[in-house]
Scaffold this motif. Structure first.
Motif, short mmCIF file in Angstrom:
data_model
loop_
_atom_site.label_atom_id
_atom_site.label_comp_id
_atom_site.label_asym_id
_atom_site.label_seq_id
_atom_site.Cartn_x
_atom_site.Cartn_y
_atom_site.Cartn_z
N LEU A 31 84.25 -90.39 -20.98
CA LEU A 31 84.74 -90.87 -19.68
C LEU A 31 83.61 -90.83 -18.65
N ALA A 32 83.14 -92.01 -18.28
CA ALA A 32 82.02 -92.12 -17.32
C ALA A 32 82.35 -93.11 -16.22
N ALA A 33 83.65 -93.20 -15.85
CA ALA A 33 84.06 -94.22 -14.87
C ALA A 33 84.33 -93.63 -13.49
N GLY A 34 83.94 -92.37 -13.29
CA GLY A 34 84.20 -91.75 -11.99
C GLY A 34 83.24 -92.22 -10.92
N PHE A 35 83.61 -91.92 -9.65
CA PHE A 35 82.81 -92.39 -8.51
C PHE A 35 82.05 -91.27 -7.81
N GLY A 36 82.17 -90.06 -8.32
CA GLY A 36 81.33 -88.97 -7.83
C GLY A 36 81.43 -88.70 -6.34
N THR A 37 82.64 -88.72 -5.80
CA THR A 37 82.79 -88.56 -4.34
C THR A 37 82.37 -87.16 -3.89
N ARG A 38 82.48 -86.15 -4.76
CA ARG A 38 82.05 -84.79 -4.39
C ARG A 38 80.55 -84.60 -4.62
N PHE A 39 79.91 -85.59 -5.21
CA PHE A 39 78.48 -85.50 -5.53
C PHE A 39 77.71 -86.36 -4.52
N PRO A 44 75.33 -92.34 -8.56
CA PRO A 44 76.31 -91.97 -9.59
C PRO A 44 75.82 -90.83 -10.47
N LYS A 45 76.54 -89.72 -10.46
CA LYS A 45 76.04 -88.51 -11.13
C LYS A 45 75.92 -88.70 -12.65
N GLN A 46 76.71 -89.61 -13.20
CA GLN A 46 76.63 -89.79 -14.66
C GLN A 46 75.29 -90.41 -15.06
N LEU A 47 74.58 -91.01 -14.07
CA LEU A 47 73.27 -91.62 -14.35
C LEU A 47 72.10 -90.73 -13.93
N GLY A 102 87.19 -98.37 -16.75
CA GLY A 102 88.17 -97.31 -16.50
C GLY A 102 89.09 -97.71 -15.36
N GLY A 103 89.71 -96.68 -14.77
CA GLY A 103 90.64 -96.96 -13.69
C GLY A 103 90.38 -96.09 -12.48
N ALA A 104 91.33 -96.13 -11.55
CA ALA A 104 91.13 -95.44 -10.27
C ALA A 104 91.02 -93.93 -10.45
N GLU A 105 91.84 -93.36 -11.33
CA GLU A 105 91.82 -91.92 -11.59
C GLU A 105 91.43 -91.66 -13.05
N ARG A 106 91.03 -90.41 -13.30
CA ARG A 106 90.62 -90.05 -14.65
C ARG A 106 91.70 -90.41 -15.68
N ASP A 108 93.81 -92.75 -15.56
CA ASP A 108 93.85 -94.21 -15.79
C ASP A 108 92.73 -94.62 -16.76
N SER A 109 91.62 -93.93 -16.68
CA SER A 109 90.51 -94.25 -17.58
C SER A 109 90.85 -93.86 -19.01
N THR A 110 91.49 -92.71 -19.16
CA THR A 110 91.96 -92.34 -20.51
C THR A 110 92.97 -93.35 -21.02
N HIS A 131 86.20 -86.78 -23.64
CA HIS A 131 85.17 -85.91 -23.07
C HIS A 131 84.68 -86.43 -21.71
N ASP A 132 84.48 -85.50 -20.78
CA ASP A 132 83.87 -85.85 -19.50
C ASP A 132 82.40 -86.16 -19.73
N ALA A 133 81.95 -87.33 -19.36
CA ALA A 133 80.52 -87.67 -19.50
C ALA A 133 79.65 -86.70 -18.70
N VAL A 134 80.23 -86.08 -17.67
CA VAL A 134 79.45 -85.19 -16.80
C VAL A 134 79.49 -83.74 -17.26
N LEU A 242 79.07 -76.98 -18.66
CA LEU A 242 79.24 -77.16 -17.21
C LEU A 242 79.68 -78.59 -16.89
N LYS A 243 80.65 -78.69 -15.97
CA LYS A 243 81.01 -80.02 -15.44
C LYS A 243 80.18 -80.23 -14.17
N ILE A 244 79.35 -81.22 -14.17
CA ILE A 244 78.53 -81.50 -12.99
C ILE A 244 79.41 -82.22 -11.97
N1 LIG Z 1 88.62 -92.69 -12.50
C1 LIG Z 1 87.86 -91.83 -13.21
C2 LIG Z 1 87.55 -90.54 -12.71
C3 LIG Z 1 86.76 -89.69 -13.46
N2 LIG Z 1 86.30 -90.12 -14.66
C4 LIG Z 1 85.40 -89.28 -15.44
O1 LIG Z 1 86.02 -88.03 -15.67
C5 LIG Z 1 85.01 -87.00 -15.68
C6 LIG Z 1 85.41 -85.86 -14.76
O2 LIG Z 1 85.66 -86.39 -13.49
P1 LIG Z 1 84.95 -85.85 -12.16
O3 LIG Z 1 83.98 -84.77 -12.41
O4 LIG Z 1 86.02 -85.62 -11.16
O5 LIG Z 1 84.12 -87.15 -11.75
P2 LIG Z 1 84.42 -88.06 -10.50
O6 LIG Z 1 85.85 -88.48 -10.50
O7 LIG Z 1 83.37 -89.10 -10.51
O8 LIG Z 1 84.15 -87.05 -9.28
P3 LIG Z 1 84.93 -86.99 -7.91
O9 LIG Z 1 86.30 -86.42 -8.24
O10 LIG Z 1 84.09 -86.03 -7.11
O11 LIG Z 1 84.97 -88.37 -7.34
C7 LIG Z 1 83.70 -87.65 -15.25
O12 LIG Z 1 82.88 -87.82 -16.39
C8 LIG Z 1 84.12 -88.97 -14.66
O13 LIG Z 1 83.15 -89.98 -14.84
C9 LIG Z 1 86.61 -91.39 -15.17
O14 LIG Z 1 86.16 -91.75 -16.27
N3 LIG Z 1 87.40 -92.21 -14.44
#
Ligand SMILES: Nc1ccn([C@@H]2O[C@H](COP(=O)(O)OP(=O)(O)OP(=O)(O)O)[C@@H](O)[C@H]2O)c(=O)n1
Ligand SMILES: C[C@](O)(CO)[C@H](O)COP(=O)(O)O
Length: 285
Positions: A31-39, A44-47, A102-106, A108-110, A131-134, A242-244
């Motif tokens: 799962l590498a579709a997150g937007f890294g709002t806390r990072f 993009p932290k996955q890169l 992926g989708g808006a939330e984790r 949704d990506s699963t 698996h979390d890509a991070v 560790l989850k980055i």
């Molecule tokens: N819509 C989303 C949200 C998260 N992830 C993935 O799920 C993992 C754990 O999510 P998290 O650490 O929360 O990443 P982000 O959602 O990018 O971070 P944030 O909540 O700070 O925006 C990450 O590998 C992230 O890329 C994803 O694939 N699709």
């Protein structure tokens, strides 16, 4: 043996000596579709590279290296797709079958990955490792332990015994107050991969989809909440898994990378500085 070691010891460990060959597909969903709002949404932290390697590459390579993983599905968003696809091509990750949106939330990506696997005709007894890509430093023992756990269970999650006492809370007006304090040996921090027989996780997600207000932060909860009779085994995790999440996690990640790869961040910084100076000198000629 400390209490924490005992708790981790009781978690399922891999049979590292003789991992059993697999007769069903073993599919890793990265799962590498997150937007890294806390990072840093603009970085993009996955890169981001740690130990000289992009975080997403660490995670894909962990599953490429495990001989018992047959296929990898990578889930991205539009911001990182081009770079992730380029990295997969450059590195020749032969097990990556498809890169999907992926989708808006984790969750949704699963769900998107499960839909893709269903459309591909993946059998219900296939083993799916999500698996979390991070989490770039997932150990082979955690991957093997997850694969083995699915021979006895239909669901399993990598987790690490809490060394702190955990407090479960409830709201009291604008405040949080303690609701209960579980016995420490029964408290773990969920990590990934979280692994399931395909039919099990698919059923749980189908049930969860009927509740638009359900926003779980991991996949295990979908099974726990919607298939409450289905035990979810604990597979031994690690502090280094560790989850980055925030920028503050990067120095820790560099230290772990150094331990794992003998990577010296100071040497890398010196190399980067020399490269920049050489480039600047070239531009002055
Ligand atoms: N819509 C989303 C949200 C998260 N992830 C993935 O799920 C993992 C754990 O999510 P998290 O650490 O929360 O990443 P982000 O959602 O990018 O971070 P944030 O909540 O700070 O925006 C990450 O590998 C992230 O890329 C994803 O694939 N699709
Ligand atoms: C799945 C997970 O890594 C387990 O601890 C965690 O729930 C992911 O949370 P995030 O907010 O998506 O980082």
């Amino acid at each position: 043996m400390t209490e924490n070691e005992r708790a981790n010891e009781t978690a399922m460990n891999t049979m590292a000596d003789d991992p059993k060959p697999q007769t069903v597909p073993v599919v890793a969903v990265v799962l590498a579709a997150g937007f890294g709002t806390r990072f840093d949404p603009d970085n993009p932290k996955q890169l981001v590279s740690v130990g000289g390697k992009p975080i997403v590459c660490w995670s894909i390579e962990a599953f490429e290296r495990c001989a018992r993983v047959s296929d990898i599905v990578v889930v991205v968003n539009s911001k990182v797709r081009e770079e992730v696809e380029s990295l997969i091509d450059q590195q020749g990750y032969g097990k990556v079958r498809v890169v999907i949106d992926g989708g808006a939330e984790r969750v949704d990506s699963t769900a998107a990955a499960l839909d893709t696997l269903a459309q591909a005709g993946i059998p219900g007894d296939a083993k799916i490792l999500i698996h979390d890509a991070v989490r770039p430093f997932v150990a082979q023992s955690a991957i093997d332990g997850s694969i083995d756990a699915l021979d006895q269970f239909k669901a399993a999650t990598v987790a690490y015994a809490s060394t702190d006492t955990v407090l479960l809370t409830q709201d009291l007006g604008d405040l949080k107050v303690v609701k209960s304090v579980p016995d420490r040996p029964n408290t773990f921090r969920a990590q990934t991969p979280q692994s399931f027989r395909f039919a099990t996780i698919r059923k749980a997600y189908e049930l969860a989809a009927q509740d638009p207000d359900f926003h779980p932060t991991d996949d295990t909860r979908v099974v726990v909440d919607y298939l409450p009779g289905e035990p979810v085994a604990i597979v031994s995790g690690a502090e280094t898994n560790l989850k980055i999440t925030t920028l503050e996690d990067i120095p820790t990640a560099e230290r772990i990378a150094e331990q794992l790869e003998g990577f010296d961040p100071k040497e890398a910084a010196r190399a980067r500085m020399h490269a920049l100076l050489a480039q600047a000198a070239g531009q002055m000629r």
